[in-house]
Write a protein that holds these residues in place. Structure first.
Motif, mmCIF file in Angstrom:
data_model
loop_
_atom_site.group_PDB
_atom_site.id
_atom_site.type_symbol
_atom_site.label_atom_id
_atom_site.label_comp_id
_atom_site.label_asym_id
_atom_site.label_seq_id
_atom_site.Cartn_x
_atom_site.Cartn_y
_atom_site.Cartn_z
ATOM 1 N N GLY A 30 -7.685 -0.046 -2.832
ATOM 2 C CA GLY A 30 -7.010 -0.168 -1.629
ATOM 3 C C GLY A 30 -5.408 -0.093 -1.490
ATOM 4 O O GLY A 30 -4.905 -0.380 -0.803
ATOM 5 N N ARG A 31 -5.058 0.167 -2.859
ATOM 6 C CA ARG A 31 -3.569 0.176 -3.067
ATOM 7 C C ARG A 31 -2.875 1.457 -2.684
ATOM 8 O O ARG A 31 -1.768 1.591 -2.306
ATOM 9 N N PHE A 71 -8.533 6.189 0.667
ATOM 10 C CA PHE A 71 -8.222 5.042 -0.257
ATOM 11 C C PHE A 71 -8.669 5.077 -1.505
ATOM 12 O O PHE A 71 -9.932 5.515 -1.631
ATOM 13 N N THR A 121 1.077 -1.249 -0.115
ATOM 14 C CA THR A 121 -0.032 -0.225 -0.101
ATOM 15 C C THR A 121 1.011 1.074 0.057
ATOM 16 O O THR A 121 1.683 1.575 0.716
#
Length: 356
Positions: A173-174, A169, A146
């Motif tokens: 969600g990266r 985010f 992340t």
């Protein structure tokens, strides 16, 4: 230097030394955001990867933008990564978009012409040439991690930006998109730059512009467009953009023609073409107004065959617009329009069957 804004999510990722990537354009806000972020990271003992990343937009960029970013990276002692759209810069994207619009119109793959320029509501200049190429590079560099993605967004800049949060985010969600100077004012931004010993982009204090992005930005006010036109380095780009206005009959900023900003930079031929383009634009708009709302392009178009009356209206409009712009369009009468719609509907049905 003013304090940065953080959230629990930001703090949690920084505490485990997550990678931090700061997008820099050469403008004051990204410069201040980078300085403030590095100071914060040093203060909390962050030891994870850090870098500055710049999306090069090609010929529309100020010549000082890249050097400003390079000096910033050197000052911070960090890696500096430059990425770019493989198919060309923003000018090439505008030009190819016009060619695509022309091709689609000639083949009746759309009902009305699509503007070549990006707009405040459709900022593919940002999504395609900045966000997409930057996130692709960061995913490649930090697989499975992340990434804290820092931008210099400030609430003072616009109503839309004032509604943004300090961090959020992305849908996968990266990336945790962090806006550390969201609540800073412009004085705090310049104070951070001046306090570092660096200089801001010369466009602010030398050229007299209020914002720095492309030489000519879809968001620029008239004063900034005029200031940009006073710089010799922007003259070739100006003429190229005005020529696209002329060939497309679409003004750069909706109703504001870039060609009107600095007509003294145009030769007699280009000024004549601009005057003709304005006439063509007015006639094109008037013609396309004859198309009724149920006939207009919407997602999934076409949804039905046209009536004979509708086909006759569309044929009349297509003949007029094609003559105005010198297109070699197909489907210029009722029967060929009906045949084209039948072809499009059959292809659509086949795609739906294959997807089922």
């Amino acid at each position: 230097m003013a304090a940065v804004a953080t959230t629990r999510e930001v703090d949690a990722l920084l505490s485990v030394d997550a990678p931090v990537a700061i997008g820099v354009s050469g403008g004051k806000d990204s410069q201040a955001a980078a300085l403030a972020t590095f100071r914060h990271l040093d203060r909390i003992g962050h030891s994870g990867p850090r870098l500055l990343i710049h999306a090069d937009l090609g010929t529309v960029e100020w010549k000082d933008s890249l050097p400003t970013c390079e000096r910033l990276a050197h000052h911070l002692g960090t890696d500096f990564v430059v990425v770019a759209r493989k198919a060309g810069g923003l000018m090439e994207r505008w030009e190819s978009r016009w060619q695509s619009s022309k091709d689609r119109y000639e083949s009746l793959s759309t009902v009305t012409l699509v503007p070549c320029w990006s707009t405040p509501a459709m900022r593919f200049c940002t999504s395609e040439l900045k966000t997409h190429v930057i996130t692709a590079e960061l995913k490649r560099r930090f697989p499975g991690q992340t990434v804290v993605n820092v931008t210099g967004v400030r609430a003072d800049e616009s109503v839309a930006r004032a509604k943004q949060t300090v961090a959020s985010f992305d849908k996968d969600g990266r990336f945790l998109n962090w806006r550390p100077i969201l609540h800073w004012n412009v004085d705090e931004v310049f104070a951070a730059i001046d306090g570092s010993g660096l200089n801001p982009h010369p466009a602010y204090r030398v050229f007299g512009m209020s914002r720095v992005s492309c030489r000519y930005c879809i968001m620029s006010n008239l004063a900034d467009l005029t200031a940009a036109s006073a710089q010799p380095e922007s003259h070739d780009t100006y003429r190229r953009m005005v020529r696209l206005e002329c060939s497309s009959s679409f003004a750069f900023q909706g109703s504001r023609w870039l060609g009107d900003v600095a007509p003294h930079l145009l030769d007699h031929f280009d000024r004549a073409r601009l005057a003709e383009a304005k006439t063509i634009a007015a006639r094109r708009v008037a013609a396309e107004k004859r198309i009724t709302k149920p006939m207009l392009y919407v997602k999934g178009w076409p949804h039905r065959m046209l009536t004979d009356t509708e086909a006759d209206i569309l044929a009349g409009v297509r003949n007029e617009v094609s003559a105005l712009l010198g297109f070699r369009s197909a489907c210029l009468d009722r029967s060929s329009i009906h045949a084209r719609y039948a072809e499009l509907l059959a292809a659509k049905a086949n795609r739906q069957m294959e997807a089922a």
